[in-house]
Design a protein around this motif. Sequence first.
Motif, short mmCIF file in Angstrom:
data_model
loop_
_atom_site.label_atom_id
_atom_site.label_comp_id
_atom_site.label_asym_id
_atom_site.label_seq_id
_atom_site.Cartn_x
_atom_site.Cartn_y
_atom_site.Cartn_z
N ALA A 29 0.85 -1.33 0.02
CA ALA A 29 0.16 0.05 -0.15
C ALA A 29 0.83 1.10 -0.09
O ALA A 29 0.57 2.24 -0.74
CB ALA A 29 -0.97 -0.17 1.19
N GLU A 30 1.88 1.39 0.81
CA GLU A 30 2.79 2.22 0.93
C GLU A 30 3.50 2.86 -0.56
O GLU A 30 3.39 3.93 -0.81
CB GLU A 30 3.92 2.49 1.90
N ARG A 31 4.06 1.64 -1.15
CA ARG A 31 4.64 1.92 -2.36
C ARG A 31 3.52 2.36 -3.43
O ARG A 31 3.91 3.21 -4.19
CB ARG A 31 5.26 0.63 -2.56
N PHE A 32 2.42 1.61 -3.21
CA PHE A 32 1.54 2.24 -4.10
C PHE A 32 1.30 3.67 -4.32
O PHE A 32 1.05 4.32 -5.26
CB PHE A 32 0.35 1.41 -4.22
N LEU A 33 0.84 4.00 -2.86
CA LEU A 33 0.71 5.58 -2.72
C LEU A 33 1.69 6.50 -3.35
O LEU A 33 1.58 7.57 -3.77
CB LEU A 33 0.30 5.80 -1.25
N GLU A 34 2.76 5.96 -2.96
CA GLU A 34 4.10 6.85 -3.56
C GLU A 34 4.20 6.81 -4.93
O GLU A 34 4.41 8.15 -5.60
CB GLU A 34 5.44 6.27 -3.15
N LEU A 35 3.86 5.94 -5.55
CA LEU A 35 3.96 5.82 -7.01
C LEU A 35 2.66 6.72 -7.49
O LEU A 35 2.78 7.54 -8.39
CB LEU A 35 4.05 4.53 -7.76
N TRP A 36 1.59 6.46 -6.90
CA TRP A 36 0.37 7.50 -7.22
C TRP A 36 0.69 8.81 -7.33
O TRP A 36 0.49 9.48 -8.35
CB TRP A 36 -0.75 6.66 -6.42
N GLN A 37 1.40 9.17 -6.15
CA GLN A 37 1.55 10.64 -5.98
C GLN A 37 2.52 10.98 -6.95
O GLN A 37 2.46 12.14 -7.76
CB GLN A 37 1.93 10.83 -4.71
N ASP A 38 3.74 10.40 -7.46
CA ASP A 38 4.61 10.49 -8.49
C ASP A 38 4.06 10.73 -9.79
O ASP A 38 4.29 11.71 -10.53
CB ASP A 38 5.85 9.60 -8.54
N ASN A 39 3.01 9.82 -10.20
CA ASN A 39 2.31 9.96 -11.42
C ASN A 39 1.53 11.37 -11.34
O ASN A 39 1.32 11.65 -12.43
CB ASN A 39 1.67 8.70 -11.67
N ALA A 40 0.91 11.46 -10.29
CA ALA A 40 0.00 12.54 -10.21
C ALA A 40 0.80 13.83 -10.57
O ALA A 40 0.32 14.75 -11.21
CB ALA A 40 -0.66 12.74 -9.07
N ALA A 41 1.99 14.07 -9.82
CA ALA A 41 2.81 15.26 -10.30
C ALA A 41 3.17 15.16 -11.60
O ALA A 41 3.26 16.44 -12.23
CB ALA A 41 3.89 15.02 -9.27
N ALA A 42 3.66 14.20 -12.26
CA ALA A 42 4.10 14.26 -13.46
C ALA A 42 2.81 14.63 -14.59
O ALA A 42 3.05 15.44 -15.49
CB ALA A 42 4.67 12.80 -13.85
N MET A 43 1.65 14.18 -14.37
CA MET A 43 0.47 14.37 -15.17
C MET A 43 0.20 16.06 -14.87
O MET A 43 -0.42 16.50 -15.92
CB MET A 43 -0.65 13.42 -14.68
N SER A 44 0.45 16.46 -13.75
CA SER A 44 0.07 17.86 -13.65
C SER A 44 1.18 18.96 -13.94
O SER A 44 1.04 20.18 -13.74
CB SER A 44 -0.46 18.11 -12.22
N ALA A 45 2.09 18.27 -14.25
CA ALA A 45 3.21 19.33 -14.85
C ALA A 45 3.18 19.90 -15.97
O ALA A 45 2.20 19.60 -16.78
CB ALA A 45 4.63 18.43 -14.76
N PRO A 46 3.72 21.06 -16.18
CA PRO A 46 3.47 21.85 -17.47
C PRO A 46 3.77 20.95 -18.93
O PRO A 46 4.53 20.06 -18.75
CB PRO A 46 4.35 22.85 -17.44
N ARG A 47 3.17 21.11 -19.68
CA ARG A 47 3.10 20.38 -21.02
C ARG A 47 4.44 20.57 -21.64
O ARG A 47 5.13 21.79 -21.76
CB ARG A 47 1.98 20.64 -21.90
N TRP A 48 5.05 19.96 -22.41
CA TRP A 48 6.11 19.99 -23.35
C TRP A 48 5.91 21.08 -24.20
O TRP A 48 4.75 20.97 -24.70
CB TRP A 48 6.57 18.70 -23.94
N SER A 49 6.97 21.74 -24.65
CA SER A 49 6.66 22.91 -25.67
C SER A 49 7.04 22.10 -26.92
O SER A 49 7.65 20.94 -27.21
CB SER A 49 7.86 24.08 -25.45
#
Length: 67
Positions: A29-49
């Motif tokens: 569960a803890e590892r899943f949440l870490e990966l989930w948060q990492d993915n959420a941060a990556a998806m909300s990052a500014p788009r590539w130019s």
Amino acid sequence: MSENIAIPEAPVNEPVTIINAFSMPPQEAERFLELWQDNAAAMSAPRWSDHQPPYRAASVVGPSRAG
């Protein structure tokens, strides 16, 4: 970039929360949440130019679809 789209069949006129349920062994569960948060941060990052490719080949062997 968010845009509201009217859907005539929609039964509500306000935002809806969608819940994804996941089952996993408790020790993962803890590892899943870490990966989930990492993915959420990556998806909300500014788009590539336009001058930066959105992905790179994972290997130098084989065809690349980047272009």
